[in-house]
Design an enzyme around this catalytic site. Structure first.
Site, PDB file in Angstrom:
ATOM      1  N   ASP A   1       0.849  -1.194   0.000  1.00  0.00           N
ATOM      2  CA  ASP A   1       0.000   0.000   0.000  1.00  0.00           C
ATOM      3  C   ASP A   1       0.884   1.244   0.000  1.00  0.00           C
ATOM      4  O   ASP A   1       1.666   1.441   0.930  1.00  0.00           O
ATOM      5  CB  ASP A   1      -0.897  -0.045   1.239  1.00  0.00           C
ATOM      6  CG  ASP A   1      -1.713   1.219   1.408  1.00  0.00           C
ATOM      7  OD1 ASP A   1      -1.879   1.959   0.418  1.00  0.00           O
ATOM      8  OD2 ASP A   1      -2.189   1.459   2.539  1.00  0.00           O
TER       9      ASP A   1
ATOM     10  N   ASP B   1      -4.197   3.703   2.599  1.00  0.00           N
ATOM     11  CA  ASP B   1      -5.628   3.422   2.816  1.00  0.00           C
ATOM     12  C   ASP B   1      -5.876   1.971   3.232  1.00  0.00           C
ATOM     13  O   ASP B   1      -7.013   1.513   3.278  1.00  0.00           O
ATOM     14  CB  ASP B   1      -6.449   3.781   1.561  1.00  0.00           C
ATOM     15  CG  ASP B   1      -6.022   2.954   0.348  1.00  0.00           C
ATOM     16  OD1 ASP B   1      -5.068   2.140   0.466  1.00  0.00           O
ATOM     17  OD2 ASP B   1      -6.635   3.107  -0.724  1.00  0.00           O
TER      18      ASP B   1
ATOM     19  N   ASP C   1      -1.705  -1.215  -3.855  1.00  0.00           N
ATOM     20  CA  ASP C   1      -1.966  -0.460  -5.088  1.00  0.00           C
ATOM     21  C   ASP C   1      -0.771  -0.537  -6.041  1.00  0.00           C
ATOM     22  O   ASP C   1       0.279  -1.098  -5.702  1.00  0.00           O
ATOM     23  CB  ASP C   1      -2.308   1.002  -4.756  1.00  0.00           C
ATOM     24  CG  ASP C   1      -1.336   1.578  -3.734  1.00  0.00           C
ATOM     25  OD1 ASP C   1      -0.118   1.402  -3.936  1.00  0.00           O
ATOM     26  OD2 ASP C   1      -1.783   2.171  -2.728  1.00  0.00           O
TER      27      ASP C   1
ATOM     28  N   ASP D   1      -4.675 -10.275 -15.732  1.00  0.00           N
ATOM     29  CA  ASP D   1      -5.717 -11.281 -15.583  1.00  0.00           C
ATOM     30  C   ASP D   1      -6.850 -10.885 -16.523  1.00  0.00           C
ATOM     31  O   ASP D   1      -7.299  -9.740 -16.485  1.00  0.00           O
ATOM     32  CB  ASP D   1      -6.214 -11.273 -14.136  1.00  0.00           C
ATOM     33  CG  ASP D   1      -6.537 -12.660 -13.636  1.00  0.00           C
ATOM     34  OD1 ASP D   1      -7.322 -13.347 -14.309  1.00  0.00           O
ATOM     35  OD2 ASP D   1      -6.012 -13.059 -12.575  1.00  0.00           O
TER      36      ASP D   1
ATOM     37  N   GLU E   1      -6.592 -20.464 -17.121  1.00  0.00           N
ATOM     38  CA  GLU E   1      -6.995 -21.132 -15.887  1.00  0.00           C
ATOM     39  C   GLU E   1      -8.126 -22.072 -16.284  1.00  0.00           C
ATOM     40  O   GLU E   1      -9.185 -21.620 -16.724  1.00  0.00           O
ATOM     41  CB  GLU E   1      -7.484 -20.111 -14.855  1.00  0.00           C
ATOM     42  CG  GLU E   1      -7.651 -20.749 -13.485  1.00  0.00           C
ATOM     43  CD  GLU E   1      -8.868 -20.289 -12.714  1.00  0.00           C
ATOM     44  OE1 GLU E   1      -8.921 -20.538 -11.513  1.00  0.00           O
ATOM     45  OE2 GLU E   1      -9.783 -19.699 -13.306  1.00  0.00           O
TER      46      GLU E   1
ATOM     47  N   ASP F   1      -6.265 -18.525  -4.641  1.00  0.00           N
ATOM     48  CA  ASP F   1      -7.476 -19.305  -4.386  1.00  0.00           C
ATOM     49  C   ASP F   1      -7.229 -20.491  -3.466  1.00  0.00           C
ATOM     50  O   ASP F   1      -8.122 -21.322  -3.285  1.00  0.00           O
ATOM     51  CB  ASP F   1      -8.035 -19.862  -5.712  1.00  0.00           C
ATOM     52  CG  ASP F   1      -8.613 -18.780  -6.606  1.00  0.00           C
ATOM     53  OD1 ASP F   1      -9.020 -17.727  -6.081  1.00  0.00           O
ATOM     54  OD2 ASP F   1      -8.666 -18.998  -7.831  1.00  0.00           O
TER      55      ASP F   1
END
Ligand code: ISL
Length: 628
Positions: A102, A106, A110, A179, A333, A404
């Site tokens: 970050d 916040d 990012d 992605d 994927e 995941d």
């Protein structure tokens, strides 16, 4: 054409048939060797319902036959490493931007944060980054629900930050893949808004609206259909009810997608990881899912979209119209795709994808994510051998972790005293098997699962939704335990940069909290420790770069049947390297000697004698006899 009178052997000889049978056996935890038995091979399909006492019924057989008959192609022969390519040589590093770094205080990672860590990544030696989605999104599924494909989510930064990132990466000789989530969009995407408001608009058919829902289920629990009052219809969503499946049968939609892909390539992106890309072609008419298959697999409807009738066609179009003109790289994927269908999706002459992610190694046979058990690495060996020995044009992706899944070390052996050697063993295998390694952020630090104790520590939509579904069917306690064990949030807590507050990730309270493990297992501490997991990864990745045999060399696996021992040679005309590993927590007898070999790297300080110690892993270089 296969029919009821064909045999199990005939199904096994069909590429898709073989993959389906292997997958089903894996799911119920039976060894695939069972299918090689001549008596089993001879069984007629029409006899299966009787022989299995109805566990497999006639409709199941009919469903499988329909699928098989939809694939007339067979994988071509030919193996070997194929042509050289940057994506075969690079080690990829997966960044989950929300949790990486970050820069603006916040509590959310990012692009600016990533920019500040490029030295770290370059020093690690990785050649390419894969960013999970950073597009504009309401974040129902952390960005896998895209609202605007052409914009960056404001918490991640701006398009200017993105351009700066690409430029900075390219300057360092590194690459970037994005992605690409095109199986579905967010319900807030303007296409969906238009489609919802006006069925006759050009976007009216971009999604699957139906008057009546079918029986398919969502991966995140419950029905895959959501009621849309404006249209007095239902709409299909295989994931959360805010992720609407796109109708790829609509040519205008495909055009829009290809245009969008080209626009990112114009910006300088080097390729894509394509989210659930094998789900994009749904069987026309969306027929009901087979109940028997659903009982075995746990998902109803899967057979109608995991390998849909137009999958190959759409992938070729995507490649021809968007990827090839830029020589862009693609890794799909592809949940549910096995070894034979992987050949059909990635063998170079077919011009579809470059690589796929297959997930069959992430759990032991008969186990699912959420089961509490110790993963046996012997299964990984058994799994990987055929991929290595009969690639059939497939260039393998090598990974244990992603956003995941829980951390691999925790699955194999959570005992703290083996954590370091085990982390290094996994690293050594990943960097020396044949294929492209994908390291997930934090893996290079030997990160392990969180000690989550309550549901309110979790943020993941999958965990929260499945919990609601499962508590009704399994009861509160079991549902909670399964979710806390298997939650995707184990991998999603902030990266551990140092032992400061918030692990050096942010000045603010992060969007998801983590336990105290980062106090010792963090990048700063490990950088300073020559013996750390991080420095092991750095050295290994350098070795992989300076020994092309580890990329393009042949692989010859020895002692295949010997439990707990994983031993293979990587061979090229220039040199031979040998990997010798103990896959278990007990010592095992060695089968080779150290004579005329010298150690390039290993996870114990001294050389082994007659035994390999727990999880011991050594990379040897064979000394060559000088030619006279
Ligand atoms: O749910 C599954 C079956 O157990 C998974 O295999 C699922 O298909 C897979 O995790 C898909 O993942 C990808 O698409 C999802 C997103 O939530 C994941 O983060 C992403 O990796 C929907 O876009």
């Amino acid at each position: 054409m296969l029919n009821q009178n064909h045999t199990v052997g005939d199904v096994m000889d069909h590429p898709l048939g073989q993959d389906i049978l292997h997958k089903l056996l894996l799911q119920i935890g039976i060894s695939r060797r069972f299918l090689g038995h001549p008596l089993i091979r001879r069984i007629r399909l029409s006899h299966l319902p009787r022989l299995t006492g109805g566990k497999v019924d006639e409709s199941f057989v009919a469903t499988v036959l329909e699928l098989l008959n939809s694939e007339p192609d067979v994988p071509g022969i030919g193996s070997g490493p194929g042509r050289a390519a940057w994506w075969k040589e690079a080690v990829f590093y997966q960044i989950y931007p929300k949790s990486f770094m970050d820069s603006d205080g916040d509590g959310v990672g990012d692009l600016g944060g990533i920019l500040t860590k490029l030295d770290y990544l370059q020093n690690l030696g990785v050649g390419a980054l894969w960013l999970t989605p950073i597009y504009d999104s309401p974040e129902a599924d952390n960005g896998y629900d895209i609202r605007d494909y052409q914009a960056i989510l404001s918490t991640y930064g701006t398009m200017a930050d993105f351009d700066a990132l690409i430029q900075e990466l390219h300057r360092r000789g590194m690459r970037l893949i994005m992605d690409l989530v095109v199986n579905h969009t967010s319900d807030e995407h303007r296409w969906f808004q238009e489609a919802m408001g006006d069925p006759s608009s050009p976007k009216g058919d971009y999604y699957f609206f139906r008057d009546d829902p079918n029986n398919w289920v969502s991966f995140f629990g419950g029905s895959a259909w959501k009621r849309i009052p404006q249209r007095d219809q239902w709409v299909l969503h295989l994931f959360s009810e805010r992720q609407m499946d796109l109708n790829w049968d609509n040519p205008a939609l495909r055009e829009e997608i290809f245009r969008m892909v080209r626009s990112w390539l114009d910006r300088g992106v080097d390729g894509f990881r394509l989210d659930v890309i094998n789900y994009i072609s749904k069987r026309p008419g969306l027929p009901p899912g087979n109940e028997c298959l659903a009982r075995i697999s746990g998902f109803r409807g899967f057979e109608h979209y995991f390998y849909g009738p137009n999958l190959h066609r759409y992938l070729r179009e995507l490649r021809r119209q968007a990827l090839d003109p830029y020589e862009a790289f693609s890794v799909g994927e592809t949940p549910g795709i096995g070894r034979q269908t992987a050949k059909l999706l990635t063998a170079p002459p077919r011009r579809e994808l470059d690589m796929i992610f297959n997930f069959d190694h992430l759990e032991n046979p008969g186990k699912v994510r959420g089961d509490d058990y110790r993963y046996d690495l012997n299964y990984y060996k058994e799994y990987i051998i055929p991929w290595m020995e009969d690639p059939g044009g497939v260039w393998m992706s090598l990974f244990y972790e992603n956003h995941d899944n829980p951390r691999m070390i925790s699955k194999v052996n959570p005992e703290p005293q083996v954590r370091k050697v085990l982390a290094k063993l996994l690293a050594l295998l990943q960097m020396t098997l044949r294929g492209t390694p994908f390291v997930f952020q934090g893996q290079e630090l030997g990160r392990v699962n969180q000690n989550f104790t309550s549901m309110d520590q979790l943020r993941d939509v999958e965990s929260l939704n499945l919990y609601q579904t499962w508590r009704k069917t399994m009861g509160e306690e079991t549902a909670r335990r399964k979710i806390l064990t298997g939650t995707r949030d184990h991998a999603r807590v902030p990266m551990a940069w140092n032992s400061d507050r918030q692990a050096g990730f942010s000045e603010a309270e992060p969007w998801i909290a983590q336990d105290q493990d980062y106090l010792t297992w963090n990048a700063a501490a490990e950088s300073a420790d020559p013996n750390s997991v991080l420095n092991f990864y750095r050295r290994l990745i350098r070795l992989r770069r300076s020994h092309p045999v580890l990329v393009y060399g042949e692989i010859r696996i020895r002692f295949k049947k010997t439990r707990n021992l994983f031993l293979y040679h990587r061979v090229s005309p220039e040199e031979t390297l040998i990997v010798e590993c103990n896959l278990s927590s007990r010592r095992i007898r060695r089968r080779i000697s150290s004579r005329s070999r010298h150690r390039l790297i290993s996870n114990y300080p001294d050389l082994p004698q007659g035994w390999l110690r727990p999880y011991e892993a050594i990379l040897w270089k064979q000394e060559t006899k000088r030619k006279q």
